[in-house]
Write a protein that holds these residues in place. Structure first.
Motif, PDB file in Angstrom:
ATOM      1  N   VAL A  78       0.918  -1.030  -0.019  1.00 54.22           N
ATOM      2  CA  VAL A  78      -0.017  -0.095   0.129  1.00 54.22           C
ATOM      3  C   VAL A  78       0.764   1.063   0.082  1.00 54.22           C
ATOM      4  CG1 VAL A  78      -1.717   1.128   1.286  1.00 54.22           C
ATOM      5  CG2 VAL A  78      -1.995  -1.221   1.270  1.00 54.22           C
ATOM      6  N   THR A  79       0.723   2.257  -0.840  1.00 53.46           N
ATOM      7  CA  THR A  79       1.632   3.499  -0.829  1.00 53.46           C
ATOM      8  C   THR A  79       0.806   4.367   0.065  1.00 53.46           C
ATOM      9  OG1 THR A  79       1.889   3.174  -3.379  1.00 53.46           O
ATOM     10  CG2 THR A  79       2.033   5.182  -2.536  1.00 53.46           C
ATOM     11  N   ILE A  80       1.710   5.106   0.723  1.00 54.99           N
ATOM     12  CA  ILE A  80       1.094   6.158   1.701  1.00 54.99           C
ATOM     13  C   ILE A  80       1.198   7.364   1.152  1.00 54.99           C
ATOM     14  CG2 ILE A  80       1.820   7.183   3.933  1.00 54.99           C
ATOM     15  CD1 ILE A  80       1.077   3.954   4.056  1.00 54.99           C
ATOM     16  N   VAL A  81       0.215   8.104   1.331  1.00 53.83           N
ATOM     17  CA  VAL A  81       0.043   9.449   0.845  1.00 53.83           C
ATOM     18  C   VAL A  81      -0.063  10.415   1.927  1.00 53.83           C
ATOM     19  CG1 VAL A  81      -1.307  11.053  -0.686  1.00 53.83           C
ATOM     20  CG2 VAL A  81      -1.127   8.680  -1.182  1.00 53.83           C
ATOM     21  N   SER A  82       0.549  11.561   2.024  1.00 51.90           N
ATOM     22  CA  SER A  82       0.751  12.512   3.023  1.00 51.90           C
ATOM     23  C   SER A  82       1.115  13.877   2.476  1.00 51.90           C
ATOM     24  CB  SER A  82       1.277  12.088   4.398  1.00 51.90           C
ATOM     25  OG  SER A  82       0.967  12.685   5.293  1.00 51.90           O
ATOM     26  N   GLY A  83       0.973  14.813   3.344  1.00 57.72           N
ATOM     27  CA  GLY A  83       1.461  16.287   2.888  1.00 57.72           C
ATOM     28  C   GLY A  83       2.959  16.762   3.224  1.00 57.72           C
ATOM     29  N   LEU A  84       3.753  15.856   3.617  1.00 58.44           N
ATOM     30  CA  LEU A  84       5.193  16.317   3.759  1.00 58.44           C
ATOM     31  C   LEU A  84       5.379  17.487   5.042  1.00 58.44           C
ATOM     32  CD1 LEU A  84       7.764  15.452   2.237  1.00 58.44           C
ATOM     33  CD2 LEU A  84       7.875  17.845   1.187  1.00 58.44           C
ATOM     34  N   ALA A  85       4.422  17.757   5.766  1.00 56.00           N
ATOM     35  CA  ALA A  85       4.280  18.774   6.869  1.00 56.00           C
ATOM     36  C   ALA A  85       4.971  17.963   8.161  1.00 56.00           C
ATOM     37  CB  ALA A  85       2.777  19.117   7.204  1.00 56.00           C
ATOM     38  N   ASP A  86       5.569  18.644   9.158  1.00 56.24           N
ATOM     39  CA  ASP A  86       6.182  18.099  10.139  1.00 56.24           C
ATOM     40  C   ASP A  86       4.981  17.368  10.984  1.00 56.24           C
ATOM     41  OD1 ASP A  86       8.381  19.528   9.675  1.00 56.24           O
ATOM     42  OD2 ASP A  86       7.854  21.245  11.014  1.00 56.24           O
ATOM     43  N   GLY A 100       8.197   0.351   1.436  1.00 53.85           N
ATOM     44  CA  GLY A 100       7.261   0.587   0.545  1.00 53.85           C
ATOM     45  C   GLY A 100       7.398   1.827   0.046  1.00 53.85           C
ATOM     46  N   ASN A 101       6.355   2.342  -0.580  1.00 57.68           N
ATOM     47  CA  ASN A 101       6.566   3.565  -1.297  1.00 57.68           C
ATOM     48  C   ASN A 101       5.669   4.794  -0.685  1.00 57.68           C
ATOM     49  OD1 ASN A 101       8.249   3.244  -3.569  1.00 57.68           O
ATOM     50  ND2 ASN A 101       6.294   1.988  -4.561  1.00 57.68           N
ATOM     51  N   THR A 102       5.803   5.983  -1.011  1.00 53.33           N
ATOM     52  CA  THR A 102       5.025   7.211  -0.281  1.00 53.33           C
ATOM     53  C   THR A 102       4.920   8.133  -1.448  1.00 53.33           C
ATOM     54  OG1 THR A 102       4.697   8.419   1.519  1.00 53.33           O
ATOM     55  CG2 THR A 102       7.259   8.234   0.597  1.00 53.33           C
ATOM     56  N   ILE A 103       4.045   8.906  -1.209  1.00 48.38           N
ATOM     57  CA  ILE A 103       3.573  10.108  -2.173  1.00 48.38           C
ATOM     58  C   ILE A 103       3.425  11.332  -1.285  1.00 48.38           C
ATOM     59  CG2 ILE A 103       2.147  11.290  -3.902  1.00 48.38           C
ATOM     60  CD1 ILE A 103       1.338   8.385  -4.713  1.00 48.38           C
ATOM     61  N   ALA A 104       4.394  12.270  -1.413  1.00 38.46           N
ATOM     62  CA  ALA A 104       4.171  13.516  -0.702  1.00 38.46           C
ATOM     63  C   ALA A 104       3.500  14.525  -1.580  1.00 38.46           C
ATOM     64  CB  ALA A 104       5.499  14.042  -0.172  1.00 38.46           C
ATOM     65  N   VAL A 105       2.474  15.319  -1.386  1.00 36.43           N
ATOM     66  CA  VAL A 105       1.748  16.128  -1.746  1.00 36.43           C
ATOM     67  C   VAL A 105       1.818  17.511  -1.417  1.00 36.43           C
ATOM     68  CG1 VAL A 105      -0.489  17.013  -2.828  1.00 36.43           C
ATOM     69  CG2 VAL A 105      -0.304  14.464  -2.444  1.00 36.43           C
ATOM     70  N   ILE A 106       2.245  18.321  -2.157  1.00 34.14           N
ATOM     71  CA  ILE A 106       2.853  19.729  -1.496  1.00 34.14           C
ATOM     72  C   ILE A 106       1.962  20.790  -1.931  1.00 34.14           C
ATOM     73  CG2 ILE A 106       5.297  18.986  -1.154  1.00 34.14           C
ATOM     74  CD1 ILE A 106       6.315  20.615  -3.577  1.00 34.14           C
ATOM     75  N   ALA A 107       1.876  21.996  -1.083  1.00 33.18           N
ATOM     76  CA  ALA A 107       1.206  22.998  -1.117  1.00 33.18           C
ATOM     77  C   ALA A 107       1.734  24.357  -1.817  1.00 33.18           C
ATOM     78  CB  ALA A 107       0.476  23.230   0.119  1.00 33.18           C
ATOM     79  N   HIS A 119      16.159  16.547   3.163  1.00 37.89           N
ATOM     80  CA  HIS A 119      16.742  15.398   3.399  1.00 37.89           C
ATOM     81  C   HIS A 119      15.468  14.243   3.228  1.00 37.89           C
ATOM     82  CE1 HIS A 119      19.072  12.120   5.234  1.00 37.89           C
ATOM     83  NE2 HIS A 119      18.053  11.942   6.311  1.00 37.89           N
ATOM     84  N   LEU A 120      14.235  14.627   3.741  1.00 41.91           N
ATOM     85  CA  LEU A 120      13.063  13.843   3.649  1.00 41.91           C
ATOM     86  C   LEU A 120      13.003  13.411   2.048  1.00 41.91           C
ATOM     87  CD1 LEU A 120      10.992  11.858   4.691  1.00 41.91           C
ATOM     88  CD2 LEU A 120       9.684  14.069   5.300  1.00 41.91           C
ATOM     89  N   ILE A 121      12.863  14.571   1.186  1.00 41.79           N
ATOM     90  CA  ILE A 121      12.602  14.484   0.039  1.00 41.79           C
ATOM     91  C   ILE A 121      13.374  13.322  -0.688  1.00 41.79           C
ATOM     92  CG2 ILE A 121      12.627  15.488  -2.268  1.00 41.79           C
ATOM     93  CD1 ILE A 121      11.147  18.178  -0.716  1.00 41.79           C
ATOM     94  N   GLN A 122      14.795  13.379  -0.545  1.00 46.16           N
ATOM     95  CA  GLN A 122      15.957  12.762  -1.077  1.00 46.16           C
ATOM     96  C   GLN A 122      15.756  11.442  -0.566  1.00 46.16           C
ATOM     97  OE1 GLN A 122      19.221  14.816   0.553  1.00 46.16           O
ATOM     98  NE2 GLN A 122      19.784  15.754  -1.259  1.00 46.16           N
ATOM     99  N   LYS A 123      15.270  10.946   0.626  1.00 43.15           N
ATOM    100  CA  LYS A 123      15.026   9.682   0.998  1.00 43.15           C
ATOM    101  C   LYS A 123      13.736   9.223   0.366  1.00 43.15           C
ATOM    102  CE  LYS A 123      14.609   9.528   5.428  1.00 43.15           C
ATOM    103  NZ  LYS A 123      14.514   9.438   6.942  1.00 43.15           N
ATOM    104  N   ILE A 124      12.798   9.768   0.065  1.00 40.72           N
ATOM    105  CA  ILE A 124      11.600   9.370  -0.651  1.00 40.72           C
ATOM    106  C   ILE A 124      11.857   9.037  -1.890  1.00 40.72           C
ATOM    107  CG2 ILE A 124       9.394  10.245  -1.641  1.00 40.72           C
ATOM    108  CD1 ILE A 124       9.137  11.709   0.921  1.00 40.72           C
ATOM    109  N   LEU A 125      12.761   9.878  -2.799  1.00 45.34           N
ATOM    110  CA  LEU A 125      13.002   9.523  -3.946  1.00 45.34           C
ATOM    111  C   LEU A 125      13.933   8.566  -4.241  1.00 45.34           C
ATOM    112  CD1 LEU A 125      13.647  13.411  -5.038  1.00 45.34           C
ATOM    113  CD2 LEU A 125      11.823  11.828  -5.391  1.00 45.34           C
ATOM    114  N   GLU A 126      15.068   8.311  -3.251  1.00 43.46           N
ATOM    115  CA  GLU A 126      15.833   6.855  -3.226  1.00 43.46           C
ATOM    116  C   GLU A 126      15.085   5.673  -2.988  1.00 43.46           C
ATOM    117  OE1 GLU A 126      18.466   8.157  -0.232  1.00 43.46           O
ATOM    118  OE2 GLU A 126      19.632   9.405  -1.244  1.00 43.46           O
ATOM    119  N   ASN A 127      13.993   5.976  -2.386  1.00 46.59           N
ATOM    120  CA  ASN A 127      13.278   4.856  -2.213  1.00 46.59           C
ATOM    121  C   ASN A 127      12.086   4.513  -2.938  1.00 46.59           C
ATOM    122  OD1 ASN A 127      14.225   3.277   0.452  1.00 46.59           O
ATOM    123  ND2 ASN A 127      14.334   5.409   0.837  1.00 46.59           N
ATOM    124  N   GLY A 128      11.999   5.144  -4.272  1.00 48.87           N
ATOM    125  CA  GLY A 128      11.122   4.930  -5.167  1.00 48.87           C
ATOM    126  C   GLY A 128       9.879   5.762  -5.008  1.00 48.87           C
TER     127      GLY A 128
END
Length: 161
Positions: A78-86, A100-107, A119-128
């Protein structure tokens, strides 16, 4: 038409709503965006997903539960979707990274992502995973853009926690 641009040492793409990679679930929105800017793996935008969202000022317990729930759901593809906020959003993204995978939706546009999130974005991208926005790169976040972001988070997901 999909256009590619270089950003954060990765290409980001401009994906039109007629593209095969555009999230099919967004077509149900009465105000479906015409385009999405995508950094990372656009192929996961149509995957089975659950959004996990919450407060920026979460308790330790809240963050731990969000992390563990994301981790367990990711083990079932299951892909996790969230908003990249703290807070809950960050804990949810981090929980999904090992399994697994995650999708960050930004505003905002990509050029306005806070530097503390790189740093979190880089980890998300490195993990697909993927970072997506309906806003052009030079668009700053405004009050209404968080509501717009939230509608995309919810529309991408089979369920919201």
């Amino acid at each position: 038409m999909n256009l590619k641009y270089y950003f954060f040492n990765h290409y980001f793409k401009l994906i039109h709503k007629q593209s095969e990679f555009f999230p099919k679930k967004l077509h149900d929105l009465k105000d479906c965006p015409e385009v999405l800017f995508v950094l990372g793996n656009e192929k996961i935008l149509n995957s089975i997903s659950v959004s996990i969202v919450g407060t920026r000022n979460a308790s330790t317990l809240g963050n731990d539960i969000s992390f563990e729930l994301s981790q367990k759901l990711s083990e079932y593809n299951v892909t996790i979707v969230s908003g990249l906020a703290d807070g809950i959003d960050t804990a949810s993204h981090n929980g999904s990274l090992d399994a697994g995978n995650t999708i960050a939706v930004i505003a905002c546009g990509f050029n306005y992502i806070p530097s503390k999130k790189i740093h979190l974005i880089q980890k998300i991208l490195e993990n697909g995973g993927a970072i997506i926005s309906e806003y052009f790169p030079d668009t700053p976040a405004q009050k209404f853009s968080f509501l717009n972001r939230n509608r995309i988070i919810a529309a991408l997901s089979e369920a919201t926690i």
